[in-house]
Design a protein around this motif. Structure first.
Motif, PDB file in Angstrom:
ATOM      1  N   ASP A   1      93.159  75.414  70.873  1.00  0.00           N
ATOM      2  CA  ASP A   1      92.464  74.362  70.183  1.00  0.00           C
ATOM      3  C   ASP A   1      92.318  74.900  68.504  1.00  0.00           C
ATOM      4  OD1 ASP A   1      92.361  73.159  72.228  1.00  0.00           O
ATOM      5  OD2 ASP A   1      90.153  72.860  72.289  1.00  0.00           O
ATOM      6  N   THR A   2      92.145  76.179  68.203  1.00  0.00           N
ATOM      7  CA  THR A   2      92.128  76.571  67.071  1.00  0.00           C
ATOM      8  C   THR A   2      93.060  77.472  66.369  1.00  0.00           C
ATOM      9  OG1 THR A   2      90.843  78.591  67.776  1.00  0.00           O
ATOM     10  CG2 THR A   2      89.318  76.615  67.363  1.00  0.00           C
ATOM     11  N   GLY A   3      93.976  78.237  67.246  1.00  0.00           N
ATOM     12  CA  GLY A   3      94.756  79.112  66.702  1.00  0.00           C
ATOM     13  C   GLY A   3      94.191  80.532  66.518  1.00  0.00           C
ATOM     14  N   ARG A   4      93.088  80.583  66.757  1.00  0.00           N
ATOM     15  CA  ARG A   4      92.207  81.737  66.742  1.00  0.00           C
ATOM     16  C   ARG A   4      92.610  82.755  67.952  1.00  0.00           C
ATOM     17  NH1 ARG A   4      86.841  81.441  65.910  1.00  0.00           N
ATOM     18  NH2 ARG A   4      86.836  79.137  66.439  1.00  0.00           N
ATOM     19  N   ALA A   5      92.473  84.266  67.865  1.00  0.00           N
ATOM     20  CA  ALA A   5      92.786  85.018  68.819  1.00  0.00           C
ATOM     21  C   ALA A   5      91.660  85.089  69.800  1.00  0.00           C
ATOM     22  CB  ALA A   5      93.180  86.496  68.132  1.00  0.00           C
ATOM     23  N   ALA A   6      91.740  85.269  71.159  1.00  0.00           N
ATOM     24  CA  ALA A   6      90.734  85.626  71.861  1.00  0.00           C
ATOM     25  C   ALA A   6      90.977  87.076  72.228  1.00  0.00           C
ATOM     26  CB  ALA A   6      90.901  84.414  73.130  1.00  0.00           C
ATOM     27  N   GLY A   7      90.276  87.756  71.289  1.00  0.00           N
ATOM     28  CA  GLY A   7      90.418  89.304  71.199  1.00  0.00           C
ATOM     29  C   GLY A   7      92.015  89.535  70.863  1.00  0.00           C
ATOM     30  N   VAL A   8      92.773  89.658  71.775  1.00  0.00           N
ATOM     31  CA  VAL A   8      94.128  90.133  71.261  1.00  0.00           C
ATOM     32  C   VAL A   8      95.039  89.156  71.772  1.00  0.00           C
ATOM     33  CG1 VAL A   8      96.026  91.911  72.158  1.00  0.00           C
ATOM     34  CG2 VAL A   8      93.312  92.505  72.734  1.00  0.00           C
ATOM     35  N   VAL A   9      96.137  89.074  70.931  1.00  0.00           N
ATOM     36  CA  VAL A   9      97.006  87.937  71.129  1.00  0.00           C
ATOM     37  C   VAL A   9      98.478  88.449  70.852  1.00  0.00           C
ATOM     38  CG1 VAL A   9      96.641  87.154  68.686  1.00  0.00           C
ATOM     39  CG2 VAL A   9      97.594  85.569  70.239  1.00  0.00           C
ATOM     40  N   VAL A  10      99.487  87.794  71.570  1.00  0.00           N
ATOM     41  CA  VAL A  10     101.072  87.985  71.424  1.00  0.00           C
ATOM     42  C   VAL A  10     101.284  87.443  70.311  1.00  0.00           C
ATOM     43  CG1 VAL A  10     103.219  87.584  72.235  1.00  0.00           C
ATOM     44  CG2 VAL A  10     101.290  88.322  74.129  1.00  0.00           C
ATOM     45  N   ASP A  11     102.038  88.431  69.466  1.00  0.00           N
ATOM     46  CA  ASP A  11     102.622  88.101  68.273  1.00  0.00           C
ATOM     47  C   ASP A  11     104.054  87.820  68.456  1.00  0.00           C
ATOM     48  OD1 ASP A  11     102.900  87.608  65.461  1.00  0.00           O
ATOM     49  OD2 ASP A  11     102.536  89.947  65.018  1.00  0.00           O
ATOM     50  N   ALA A  12     104.312  86.398  68.821  1.00  0.00           N
ATOM     51  CA  ALA A  12     105.452  86.081  69.151  1.00  0.00           C
ATOM     52  C   ALA A  12     106.617  85.606  67.910  1.00  0.00           C
ATOM     53  CB  ALA A  12     105.499  84.772  69.854  1.00  0.00           C
ATOM     54  N   ASP A  13     107.985  85.844  68.353  1.00  0.00           N
ATOM     55  CA  ASP A  13     108.935  85.526  67.434  1.00  0.00           C
ATOM     56  C   ASP A  13     109.357  84.038  67.468  1.00  0.00           C
ATOM     57  OD1 ASP A  13     109.593  88.141  66.122  1.00  0.00           O
ATOM     58  OD2 ASP A  13     109.928  88.632  68.161  1.00  0.00           O
ATOM     59  N   TYR A  14     109.114  83.519  68.916  1.00  0.00           N
ATOM     60  CA  TYR A  14     109.360  82.408  69.205  1.00  0.00           C
ATOM     61  C   TYR A  14     108.387  81.663  70.030  1.00  0.00           C
ATOM     62  CZ  TYR A  14     114.111  83.402  67.062  1.00  0.00           C
ATOM     63  OH  TYR A  14     114.908  83.943  66.358  1.00  0.00           O
ATOM     64  N   THR A  15     108.005  80.596  69.988  1.00  0.00           N
ATOM     65  CA  THR A  15     107.060  79.973  71.168  1.00  0.00           C
ATOM     66  C   THR A  15     107.627  78.513  71.575  1.00  0.00           C
ATOM     67  OG1 THR A  15     105.116  81.043  69.988  1.00  0.00           O
ATOM     68  CG2 THR A  15     104.969  78.973  71.461  1.00  0.00           C
ATOM     69  N   VAL A  16     107.932  78.526  72.763  1.00  0.00           N
ATOM     70  CA  VAL A  16     108.182  77.136  73.580  1.00  0.00           C
ATOM     71  C   VAL A  16     107.127  76.301  73.802  1.00  0.00           C
ATOM     72  CG1 VAL A  16     109.977  75.915  74.846  1.00  0.00           C
ATOM     73  CG2 VAL A  16     110.393  78.038  73.687  1.00  0.00           C
ATOM     74  N   ALA A  17     106.711  75.452  72.974  1.00  0.00           N
ATOM     75  CA  ALA A  17     105.515  74.615  73.335  1.00  0.00           C
ATOM     76  C   ALA A  17     106.091  73.622  74.478  1.00  0.00           C
ATOM     77  CB  ALA A  17     105.254  73.690  72.127  1.00  0.00           C
ATOM     78  N   LEU A  18     105.466  73.512  75.475  1.00  0.00           N
ATOM     79  CA  LEU A  18     105.605  72.596  76.674  1.00  0.00           C
ATOM     80  C   LEU A  18     104.830  71.372  76.826  1.00  0.00           C
ATOM     81  CD1 LEU A  18     105.980  75.536  78.899  1.00  0.00           C
ATOM     82  CD2 LEU A  18     107.692  74.568  77.983  1.00  0.00           C
ATOM     83  N   GLY A  19     105.506  70.182  76.800  1.00  0.00           N
ATOM     84  CA  GLY A  19     104.818  69.016  76.933  1.00  0.00           C
ATOM     85  C   GLY A  19     104.263  68.427  75.831  1.00  0.00           C
ATOM     86  N   SER A  20     103.576  69.196  74.955  1.00  0.00           N
ATOM     87  CA  SER A  20     103.062  68.627  73.732  1.00  0.00           C
ATOM     88  C   SER A  20     103.002  70.033  72.683  1.00  0.00           C
ATOM     89  CB  SER A  20     101.785  68.107  73.793  1.00  0.00           C
ATOM     90  OG  SER A  20     100.846  69.140  74.299  1.00  0.00           O
ATOM     91  N   VAL A  21     103.016  69.912  71.340  1.00  0.00           N
ATOM     92  CA  VAL A  21     102.682  70.953  70.655  1.00  0.00           C
ATOM     93  C   VAL A  21     101.163  71.170  70.402  1.00  0.00           C
ATOM     94  CG1 VAL A  21     102.601  71.487  68.042  1.00  0.00           C
ATOM     95  CG2 VAL A  21     104.799  70.564  69.359  1.00  0.00           C
ATOM     96  N   LYS A  22     100.506  72.310  70.643  1.00  0.00           N
ATOM     97  CA  LYS A  22      98.988  72.292  70.527  1.00  0.00           C
ATOM     98  C   LYS A  22      98.548  72.407  69.168  1.00  0.00           C
ATOM     99  CE  LYS A  22     100.051  72.952  75.029  1.00  0.00           C
ATOM    100  NZ  LYS A  22     101.487  72.779  75.456  1.00  0.00           N
ATOM    101  N   ARG A  23      97.391  72.154  68.953  1.00  0.00           N
ATOM    102  CA  ARG A  23      96.862  72.288  67.715  1.00  0.00           C
ATOM    103  C   ARG A  23      96.866  73.650  67.115  1.00  0.00           C
ATOM    104  NH1 ARG A  23      91.147  69.170  66.979  1.00  0.00           N
ATOM    105  NH2 ARG A  23      91.816  66.730  67.466  1.00  0.00           N
ATOM    106  N   GLY A  24      96.675  74.745  67.965  1.00  0.00           N
ATOM    107  CA  GLY A  24      96.652  76.353  67.650  1.00  0.00           C
ATOM    108  C   GLY A  24      98.074  76.658  66.981  1.00  0.00           C
TER     109      GLY A  24
END
Ligand code: NAX
Ligand code: K
Length: 510
Positions: A168-191
């Motif tokens: 919802d916010t795009g913030r990290a829940a502690g640790v987060v993967v730092d991706a090169d590519y992300t494939v959004a599924l079904g819908s693009v999320k706010r984050g």
């Protein structure tokens, strides 16, 4: 394209299954296959040592499917599975069974260390640990696994969302993967598009995974796409004349702050305004007159800034205008605030309210919802904070929702500028813009935007359309300017790119 919150993406998935009867396994098949298919353009799967990190939720299920397709593209695939397999959904279990049958190795791990050598050597890392099912802060072994991935050299492709990112916010829940590519599924999320989520996401790719577009009709928040702007930008016909493209009146500038008026004027001219007039205070007149030949410049009153006494004459002038813009460089004198109040509460066509006029909205307690005109307000975070009393942090934590709330409560179009800019409509919908770049974080850019929006409204676009299209074109012009000079181009330089940005959008019609 819609932009969803976690609960909305879940609703969409369940609509697909319950209302449209699409089985979960079909969605998962589409999801996992699209992870490989959509990244093919950027990533060479053939021969690549590919480590797929799966959790025990359906995100991990997508990972099992991706394993099969990656192998089909010639990748050497290994799956690391973390978590209690008993918790896996039936669909995930089935797909795990398929890759077992295919002989793709699946190594269950309970400690990150067990996966370390594989992660270290991988050419491609597929992150299918956690998707929209993220429940709390990521700690312990999963956090360590994410850190290992981030430290490794391989290309990281996240399935649906970078694991550990709050959708919802795009913030990290502690640790987060730092991706090169992300494939959004079904819908693009706010984050995916909010900061800092957009940087964790890397290049964003999208797969509808077979969910019909009809299911997405009623979601209120959208990502502005070129096509949205193309669909609403007016096409100029052969017999057009300047009278048809709007007479724009820009009330701006005061002694010592003349530049803001010029930049708004430039924005309006380059955005195709039919006639553009700058109305300024007597003290600013000589600095503005004749600077841009296409701009008509006149003044009101005798002083360095506007006063309430100037408002009658201003309203008389405004009768000729189809749209007015109000605010850049006006200054924050009490008297100017009263002038602004008179204009905003009297003018009954479209009005763009920016900068010092926004300050006056608050200071003069202007009841926006009772004003006769169609109002477009264009605050940045600082101005929005002053308007609403919310702290900048509160705004950043809920930029989309706060913009919508303000637009609905005050019956205005609200353009909340920033990264990303959110345009919220009085009906509760909103458009999030992703054109633009950090080079635009300089003085005068907002003044230019004000002129652009006013000019588009003058060309017959409604307030909402002018705002969202203006924001998109402004950002696109900035992106075009930044191609040669990423930092250091000025608002005036950006203005010259506006016609090219518009032409770029109109190319869609060819
Ligand atoms: N029908 C559907 O709902 C579909 C879902 N799909 C995928 O499924 C995902 C959602 O699946 P789920 O709802 O099963 O959940 P996820 O798979 O996103 O997440 C749940 C898993 O993450 C773990 N987890 C959650 N929070 C954690 C934390 N703070 N620390 C450590 N581990 C944590 C849980 O233990 C569980 O293993 C989507 O993101 C998408 O990838 C797709 O397969 C398409 C269809
Ligand atoms: K993920």
């Amino acid at each position: 394209m819609i932009l969803t919150k976690t609960e909305e993406s879940r609703l969409l998935d369940s609509m697909a299954m319950k209302e449209y009867g699409i089985p979960e396994m079909v969605l998962m098949e589409n999801a996992g296959s699209s992870v490989v298919r959509l990244t093919e353009k950027y990533v060479d799967w053939d021969g690549a040592f590919t480590v797929i990190l799966c959790g025990t939720g359906n995100n991990g299920g997508d990972g099992f499917v991706a394993a099969r397709y990656a192998a089909g593209r010639g990748a050497r695939v290994l799956v690391l599975l973390m978590g209690n397999e008993a918790h896996m959904s039936e669909s995930s279990k089935q797909y795990r069974h398929v890759i077992d049958k295919m002989g793709i190795p699946v190594i269950p791990i309970s400690r990150a260390e067990e996966g370390a050598p594989y992660i270290h050597d991988a050419d491609i890392l597929v992150d299918a640990l956690i998707g929209t099912g993220l429940s709390s802060e990521v700690k312990g072994e999963k956090a360590l696994l994410i850190t290992l991935m981030n430290e490794a050299q391989g290309i990281i492709i996240s399935v649906d969302v970078p694991s550990g990112m709050l959708t919802d916010t795009g913030r990290a829940a502690g640790v987060v993967v730092d991706a090169d590519y992300t494939v959004a599924l079904g819908s693009v999320k706010r984050g995916h598009v909010l900061y800092p989520g957009s940087s964790y996401t890397g290049t964003l790719l999208y797969s509808p995974i077979g969910i019909p577009d009809e299911a997405r009709m009623d979601f209120p928040v959208h990502l502005t796409e070129k096509e949205d702007v193309f669909n609403i930008l007016p096409v100029r016909n052969r017999v057009s004349h300047k009278g048809k493209n709007g007479f724009i009146g820009i009330f701006a500038g005061s002694y010592g702050m003349e530049g803001a008026a010029l930049l708004s004027g430039q924005g309006a001219l380059y955005a195709g305004g039919g006639k553009v007039a700058v109305v300024t205070s007597a003290g600013a007149h000589s600095a503005l007159a004749g600077r841009i030949p296409e701009l008509m410049v006149s003044s009101l009153g005798k002083g360095p800034f506007f006063t309430e006494a100037d408002s009658a004459e201003a309203l008389e002038k405004a009768k000729a205008y189809d749209v007015i813009a109000l605010g850049p460089g006006l200054g924050r004198e009490k008297e100017t605030g009263k002038f602004v109040k008179r204009l905003i509460t009297s003018f009954d066509k479209t009005m763009v309210i920016d900068a010092d006029a926004l300050f006056a909205v608050k200071e003069e307690h202007i009841a926006l919802d009772t004003c006769p005109g169609r109002l477009i307000l264009t605050p940045h975070v600082g101005e929005f904070s002053h308007l609403t009393g919310l702290s900048p942090k509160e705004i950043e934590n809920g930029r989309i929702d706060e913009a919508i709330r303000f637009a609905v409560e005050n019956h205005v179009v609200l353009v909340l500028k920033g990264a990303p800019t959110v345009t919220a409509m009085p009906d509760g919908s909103a458009y999030v813009n992703t054109t633009g770049n950090p080079g635009m974080a300089t003085g005068g850019m907002g003044d230019t935007l004000t002129g652009i929006i006013a000019a588009l409204a003058g060309q017959g676009m409604n307030a909402s359309g002018a705002a969202l299209a203006g924001v998109y074109l402004h950002g696109l012009a900035g992106d075009m300017a930044a191609e040669k000079t990423p930092v250091g181009y000025r608002a005036g330089d950006l203005a010259e790119w506006i016609p090219l940005a518009r032409a770029e959008v109109m190319k869609m019609g060819r």
